[in-house]
Write an enzyme that holds these catalytic residues in place. Sequence first.
Site, PDB file in Angstrom:
ATOM      1  N   TRP A  17       0.859  -1.184   0.000  1.00 10.70           N
ATOM      2  CA  TRP A  17       0.000   0.000   0.000  1.00 10.70           C
ATOM      3  C   TRP A  17       0.896   1.235   0.000  1.00 10.70           C
ATOM      4  O   TRP A  17       1.915   1.263   0.703  1.00 10.70           O
ATOM      5  CB  TRP A  17      -0.887  -0.026   1.247  1.00 10.70           C
ATOM      6  CG  TRP A  17      -1.925   1.044   1.247  1.00 10.70           C
ATOM      7  CD1 TRP A  17      -1.863   2.244   1.891  1.00 10.70           C
ATOM      8  CD2 TRP A  17      -3.182   1.029   0.566  1.00 10.70           C
ATOM      9  NE1 TRP A  17      -2.998   2.977   1.652  1.00 10.70           N
ATOM     10  CE2 TRP A  17      -3.829   2.246   0.837  1.00 10.70           C
ATOM     11  CE3 TRP A  17      -3.825   0.104  -0.259  1.00 10.70           C
ATOM     12  CZ2 TRP A  17      -5.084   2.575   0.329  1.00 10.70           C
ATOM     13  CZ3 TRP A  17      -5.076   0.415  -0.763  1.00 10.70           C
ATOM     14  CH2 TRP A  17      -5.693   1.644  -0.462  1.00 10.70           C
ATOM     15  N   HIS A  47       0.474  -4.996   6.853  1.00  9.16           N
ATOM     16  CA  HIS A  47      -0.533  -5.057   5.789  1.00  9.16           C
ATOM     17  C   HIS A  47       0.065  -5.545   4.479  1.00  9.16           C
ATOM     18  O   HIS A  47      -0.417  -5.222   3.410  1.00  9.16           O
ATOM     19  CB  HIS A  47      -1.192  -3.677   5.611  1.00  9.16           C
ATOM     20  CG  HIS A  47      -2.047  -3.330   6.761  1.00  9.16           C
ATOM     21  ND1 HIS A  47      -1.578  -2.589   7.811  1.00  9.16           N
ATOM     22  CD2 HIS A  47      -3.318  -3.658   7.047  1.00  9.16           C
ATOM     23  CE1 HIS A  47      -2.541  -2.473   8.700  1.00  9.16           C
ATOM     24  NE2 HIS A  47      -3.603  -3.107   8.259  1.00  9.16           N
ATOM     25  N   HIS A  51      -3.598 -10.724   4.217  1.00  3.49           N
ATOM     26  CA  HIS A  51      -3.696 -10.383   5.636  1.00  3.49           C
ATOM     27  C   HIS A  51      -5.141 -10.103   6.016  1.00  3.49           C
ATOM     28  O   HIS A  51      -6.008  -9.991   5.167  1.00  3.49           O
ATOM     29  CB  HIS A  51      -2.817  -9.178   5.976  1.00  3.49           C
ATOM     30  CG  HIS A  51      -3.313  -7.899   5.373  1.00  3.49           C
ATOM     31  ND1 HIS A  51      -3.056  -7.543   4.070  1.00  3.49           N
ATOM     32  CD2 HIS A  51      -4.076  -6.904   5.883  1.00  3.49           C
ATOM     33  CE1 HIS A  51      -3.621  -6.387   3.811  1.00  3.49           C
ATOM     34  NE2 HIS A  51      -4.259  -5.967   4.895  1.00  3.49           N
ATOM     35  N   ASP A  53      -7.418  -7.411   8.339  1.00  2.66           N
ATOM     36  CA  ASP A  53      -7.427  -6.178   9.122  1.00  2.66           C
ATOM     37  C   ASP A  53      -8.270  -6.406  10.368  1.00  2.66           C
ATOM     38  O   ASP A  53      -9.456  -6.725  10.266  1.00  2.66           O
ATOM     39  CB  ASP A  53      -8.032  -5.022   8.317  1.00  2.66           C
ATOM     40  CG  ASP A  53      -7.055  -4.440   7.313  1.00  2.66           C
ATOM     41  OD1 ASP A  53      -5.841  -4.565   7.535  1.00  2.66           O
ATOM     42  OD2 ASP A  53      -7.513  -3.865   6.321  1.00  2.66           O
ATOM     43  N   HIS A  57      -7.762  -1.678  13.469  1.00  2.77           N
ATOM     44  CA  HIS A  57      -7.106  -0.958  12.380  1.00  2.77           C
ATOM     45  C   HIS A  57      -7.878   0.319  12.032  1.00  2.77           C
ATOM     46  O   HIS A  57      -7.282   1.333  11.681  1.00  2.77           O
ATOM     47  CB  HIS A  57      -6.987  -1.863  11.156  1.00  2.77           C
ATOM     48  CG  HIS A  57      -6.300  -1.236   9.986  1.00  2.77           C
ATOM     49  ND1 HIS A  57      -5.022  -0.716  10.058  1.00  2.77           N
ATOM     50  CD2 HIS A  57      -6.701  -1.046   8.712  1.00  2.77           C
ATOM     51  CE1 HIS A  57      -4.685  -0.238   8.884  1.00  2.77           C
ATOM     52  NE2 HIS A  57      -5.682  -0.424   8.041  1.00  2.77           N
TER      53      HIS A  57
END
Length: 116
Positions: A17, A47, A51, A53, A57
């Site tokens: 990301w 992340h 994965h 979240d 988060h």
Amino acid sequence: MKVYDITVEIDPELPVWPGDPKVKIERFKKLEAGDNANVSRMEMGLHTGTHVDAPCHFLADGITLDQISVERFIGTASVVEIPAEGDVLSGEVLSRLAADRITEKTLFKTRNSEHW
């Protein structure tokens, strides 16, 4: 029941990301250097790759992943394909999906699925 492993392999070329740390893998003990074993170190953001979240988060009072039983992630799941034109899996996108396609365990097939 057939089991599908949706895990993405983690390597330094794996996209992350924007703003998240890139994957770094470094071997710091080496047999060829006289060490008694090959030992590597890995550095990455949480992340990275496949994965989950945890609620914390996005929610200040959300629980952390260690507070969720691993059994919660095992079982029959529905797969919902998200239109390729969407950049973000937002609440607006989810609200447009048919409610009967969302189950207790739902996997979202996004345009990223094309890469693996």
